[in-house]
Write an enzyme that holds these catalytic residues in place. Structure first.
Site, mmCIF file in Angstrom:
data_model
loop_
_atom_site.group_PDB
_atom_site.id
_atom_site.type_symbol
_atom_site.label_atom_id
_atom_site.label_comp_id
_atom_site.label_asym_id
_atom_site.label_seq_id
_atom_site.Cartn_x
_atom_site.Cartn_y
_atom_site.Cartn_z
ATOM 1 N NE ARG A 1 -4.347 -1.139 0.065
ATOM 2 C CZ ARG A 1 -4.530 -2.149 -0.785
ATOM 3 N NH1 ARG A 1 -3.571 -2.479 -1.633
ATOM 4 N NH2 ARG A 1 -5.659 -2.831 -0.799
ATOM 5 C CD GLU B 1 -3.008 3.523 -5.234
ATOM 6 O OE1 GLU B 1 -4.067 2.996 -5.593
ATOM 7 O OE2 GLU B 1 -2.047 2.883 -4.792
ATOM 8 C CG HIS C 1 -3.200 -0.462 -6.945
ATOM 9 N ND1 HIS C 1 -3.638 0.193 -5.823
ATOM 10 C CD2 HIS C 1 -3.147 -1.779 -6.597
ATOM 11 C CE1 HIS C 1 -3.842 -0.668 -4.848
ATOM 12 N NE2 HIS C 1 -3.553 -1.888 -5.283
HETATM 13 C C1 GLV Z 1 -5.038 -4.885 -4.012
HETATM 14 O O1 GLV Z 1 -4.323 -3.952 -3.813
HETATM 15 C C2 GLV Z 1 -5.672 -5.634 -2.982
HETATM 16 O O2 GLV Z 1 -5.595 -5.256 -1.789
HETATM 17 O O3 GLV Z 1 -6.319 -6.645 -3.301
#
Ligand code: GLV
Length: 318
Positions: free
Chosen positions: A237, A266, A284
């Site tokens: 993250r 983001e 991402h």
């Molecule tokens: C993606 O970032 C997730 O947490 O599945």
């Protein structure tokens, strides 16, 4: 019949299973559902299927007196006020396991790409600046014989570690309690404190959830611990890394490079990052295969159907 709000279009095979069992209210917009619309549409629902881009805070949960389950189509649940949901007796579920291998593959794609300067080379080529092969042109760095430092040895961290022998890397890790003697030994992997891992690793890859304890875990101080020849990889993250401090450290060449899949705010990214050649930036994508995203959506729906049928969810967030 129970009613379910789904905040974004899911694969049709998955949605049809939900349609067969519940009244489905599907938000069909291309961007995240606006907060006021989310509160209004969840008000009479028994279940909510949401994405990591939907903040599910107290206001949303308070707007939904009938809500029994929030099923996040993601493994990370930092977008949800899990403690408050639990205090209201609402189940929260995520999508572990189904994305482990695809995120681990992607992490290695980033490790290989940043150490071998793939995006830097492609940018140069697309600008028309390639002058031809040369012995000393755009040299990267080998992985063989070097140390991969895994921060957070959960399912994904382990899957990333499992691929390391293919590239001749040894693995060190830090996990809750690692290096303090309280962590169980993992055969072949070397537990150490975060400080020691940062000082000794050639590639540092982050695999911790975002919690108050891991926010800015990689800050200015941590970055100054890293080897000047080392690389930082973040598929966890964004806020686990202080993005401002990272941009500064990359500018100062305190580390060799970084590869980022996730960002603090983001879809915005720190304005200095795109100007730097020693950072690889992707939007991402780590779990982003058709197979995995379909499996994630299917698991979220299974969780909803279990709770609506009075059973325990398959993958509750604890
Ligand atoms: C993606 O970032 C997730 O947490 O599945």
């Amino acid at each position: 019949m129970s009613s379910v709000l789904v905040t974004r279009k899911l694969p049709s095979s998955v949605l049809s299973k939900l349609h067969a069992a519940a009244a489905v209210d599907l938000y069909a917009g291309d961007a995240a559902i606006p907060a006021d619309e989310l509160r209004a549409r969840v008000a009479d629902k028994d279940a909510l299927v949401c994405l990591l881009t939907d903040p599910i805070d107290r206001a949303v949960l308070d707007a939904a007196p009938r809500l029994k389950v929030v099923a996040n189509v993601a493994i990370g649940c930092n977008n949800i006020d899990v403690a408050y949901a639990k205090s209201r007796g609402i189940h929260v579920t995520n999508t572990p396991e189904v994305l482990t291998e695809s995120v681990a593959d992607f992490t290695w794609a980033l490790i290989l790409a940043v150490t071998r300067r793939l995006s830097e080379g492609e940018r140069l080529l697309r600008r028309g600046e390639w002058k031809g092969w040369a012995l000393d042109f755009m040299l990267g760095s080998e992985l063989r014989g070097k140390q991969l430092g895994i921060v957070g040895l959960g399912r994904i961290g382990r899957a990333v570690a499992a691929r390391a022998p293919t590239f001749g890397m040894r693995v060190a890790y830090t996990s809750r309690g690692a290096g303090t003697g309280s962590s169980p030994a993992v055969p072949g992997l070397d537990p150490m404190s975060l400080d020691r891992l940062l000082l000794t690793s050639d590639v540092v890859s982050l695999h911790v959830p975002l919690t108050p304890a891991t926010r800015h875990l990689i800050d200015k101080r941590a970055l100054t611990r890293m080897k000047r020849s080392a690389y930082l990889i973040n598929t966890a993250r964004g806020p686990v890394v202080d993005e401002e401090a990272l941009a500064w450290a990359l500018q100062q060449h305190l580390l060799a490079g970084a590869a980022l899949d996730v960002y603090e705010n983001e879809p915005a990214i720190h304005p200095d990052l795109p100007r730097l050649e020693n950072v690889l930036l992707v939007p991402h994508l780590a779990s982003g295969t058709t197979e995995t995203r379909t499996a994630m959506a299917a698991l979220a729906i299974e969780n909803v159907l279990a709770v609506l049928a009075g059973r325990s969810p398959l993958t509750p967030v604890t």
